[in-house]
Write an enzyme that holds these catalytic residues in place. Structure first.
Site, PDB file in Angstrom:
ATOM      1  CG  ASP A  53      -2.788   3.390  -2.539  1.00  0.00           C
ATOM      2  OD1 ASP A  53      -3.852   2.748  -2.441  1.00  0.00           O
ATOM      3  OD2 ASP A  53      -2.187   3.890  -1.580  1.00  0.00           O
ATOM      4  CD  GLU A  54      -5.401  -1.302  -0.308  1.00  0.00           C
ATOM      5  OE1 GLU A  54      -5.830  -2.159   0.447  1.00  0.00           O
ATOM      6  OE2 GLU A  54      -6.020  -0.258  -0.557  1.00  0.00           O
TER       7      GLU A  54
ATOM      8  CG  ASP B 278      -1.938   1.075   1.240  1.00  0.00           C
ATOM      9  OD1 ASP B 278      -3.046   0.811   1.735  1.00  0.00           O
ATOM     10  OD2 ASP B 278      -1.660   2.186   0.772  1.00  0.00           O
TER      11      ASP B 278
END
Ligand code: TTP
Ligand code: MG
Length: 362
Positions: free
Chosen positions: A102-103, A8
């Site tokens: 983003d993860e 993350d």
């Protein structure tokens, strides 16, 4: 035993902005349009010290931190960075399941590199730092639930590992809010039952948990014992993404409804962008004051991504179908039919939920 990594990015949008504009480094930054109706997408860690966070209104954020610098989002840049991050992940495995820009989860059980999961996580973090100038936090464990919890433990810029032998003590100490599937309502119910931690949860029988929480109760029973067999699914495709809002007071007529549509369209654009999703069909949902509901859809050969475009499409449906004088209590807009995401192979094939194929003349 599987080896799962959860990665993350730290303060993702804000970090990208600070990277690209040195004047923002070390400063409290919120990524948002500076307009009273907007909300903060994310805040730099400098701004978080003042309590500024995602989803706060711009007005509240300013009150908490008067020096806060607002930077408008640049979704195209975040998408590009997201693709670069995934590129780095794929050096180690094809089993990558992105959860948002983003993860992602990675399953490196059978990674051909012969490295341990922790080594891989370390290398990925180093590559993100040196090649992209950004930091990411990583969690390593034997299932998704624990890998995700782990990535949060040493955020920002941290790496944590939860080994099988350490899992029971670790889970025991977790507050129930950290368990996957426990939202605010379930957490409240658990507290009322005297269940505050993993230890409390583990003390209850499967039957009791199922009595209180239905099927999810069985899931809680397993997960608190470290049993989470959910696979890392690299091909998961979203089929739709929507947003809706109930008016504080019923609205009558196209023009008062259109105002709300404009706001919805803007929020939807942000969500579409975050999920890296778009689609060919726009559906307008109208719920009337008497709770009767109707939906009208329009499909075209270009995808819907842009707020102004979505707004105009929804407004047109509204003009065509809104019965005059009938009070409206809720409006919603949904975009559906997964669009082919730009892939290097140039594949234009995407399966919708019904297994149909969609082409966009690629
Ligand atoms: P997160 O990973 O939840 O947040 P973050 O990366 O900014 O911060 P951290 O992980 O270090 O706690 O979300 C990723 C991005 O998604 C975030 O940078 C901005 C966007 N986002 C929104 O637009 N709205 C939201 O409500 C949230 C939570 C995130
Ligand atoms: Mg993040």
């Amino acid at each position: 035993m599987r080896k799962i990594i959860h990665i993350d990015m730290d303060a993702f949008y804000a970090s990208v902005e600070q990277r690209d504009d040195p004047a923002l480094r070390g400063k409290p930054v919120a990524v948002a349009r500076d307009a009273s109706r907007c909300v903060v997408t994310t805040a730099s860690y400098e701004a978080r010290r003042y309590g500024v966070r995602s989803a706060l209104s711009v007005a509240t954020a300013k009150r908490l931190c008067p020096r806060l610098i607002f930077v408008p989002p640049r979704f195209d840049v975040y998408k590009r960075v997201s693709a670069q991050i995934r590129e780095i992940f794929r050096r180690y495995t094809d089993l990558v399941e992105p959860l948002s820009l983003d993860e992602a989860y990675l399953d490196v059980t059978h990674s051909p590199s012969g490295k341990t999961a922790t080594q891989i996580a370390r290398e990925i973090r180093a590559a993100i730092r040196s090649e992209l100038g950004l930091t990411a936090s990583a969690g390593v464990s034997f299932n998704k639930f624990l890998a995700k919890v782990a990535s949060d433990l040493r955020k920002p810029d941290g790496l944590s590992r939860i080994l099988p032998k350490d899992a029971p003590a670790f889970i025991d100490a977790l507050p129930v809010e950290s368990f996957f599937g426990v939202g605010p309502a379930t957490a409240k119910k658990m507290h009322a039952l005297g269940i505050a931690s993993g230890r409390d949860l583990r003390a209850r029988s499967r039957e009791e948990l199922m009595r209180h929480f239905g099927k999810t109760g069985a899931w809680f029973f397993e997960i608190v014992r470290g049993n989470d067999s959910r696979p890392v699914e690299s091909s998961r495709e979203r089929v739709s993404l929507g947003i809706e809002d109930t008016f504080p007071r019923d609205a009558v007529g196209v023009s008062s409804c259109a105002e709300e549509l404009r706001i919805l369209a803007r929020r939807l654009e942000e969500r579409l962008s975050r999920a890296n999703f778009s689609g060919y069909t726009l559906t307008l949902k109208i719920k009337f004051a008497d709770f009767v509901q109707m939906t009208r859809a329009r499909t075209r050969d270009r995808v819907w991504t842009d707020a102004e475009d979505i707004f105009r499409g929804a407004e047109k449906l509204l003009e065509e179908h809104l019965p005059p004088g009938r009070p409206v209590r809720l409006l919603g807009i949904t975009i559906s039919h997964a669009a082919p995401v730009a892939r290097e192979e140039g594949a234009a094939r995407v399966c919708g939920g019904n297994g149909q194929l969609y082409f966009d003349g690629f």
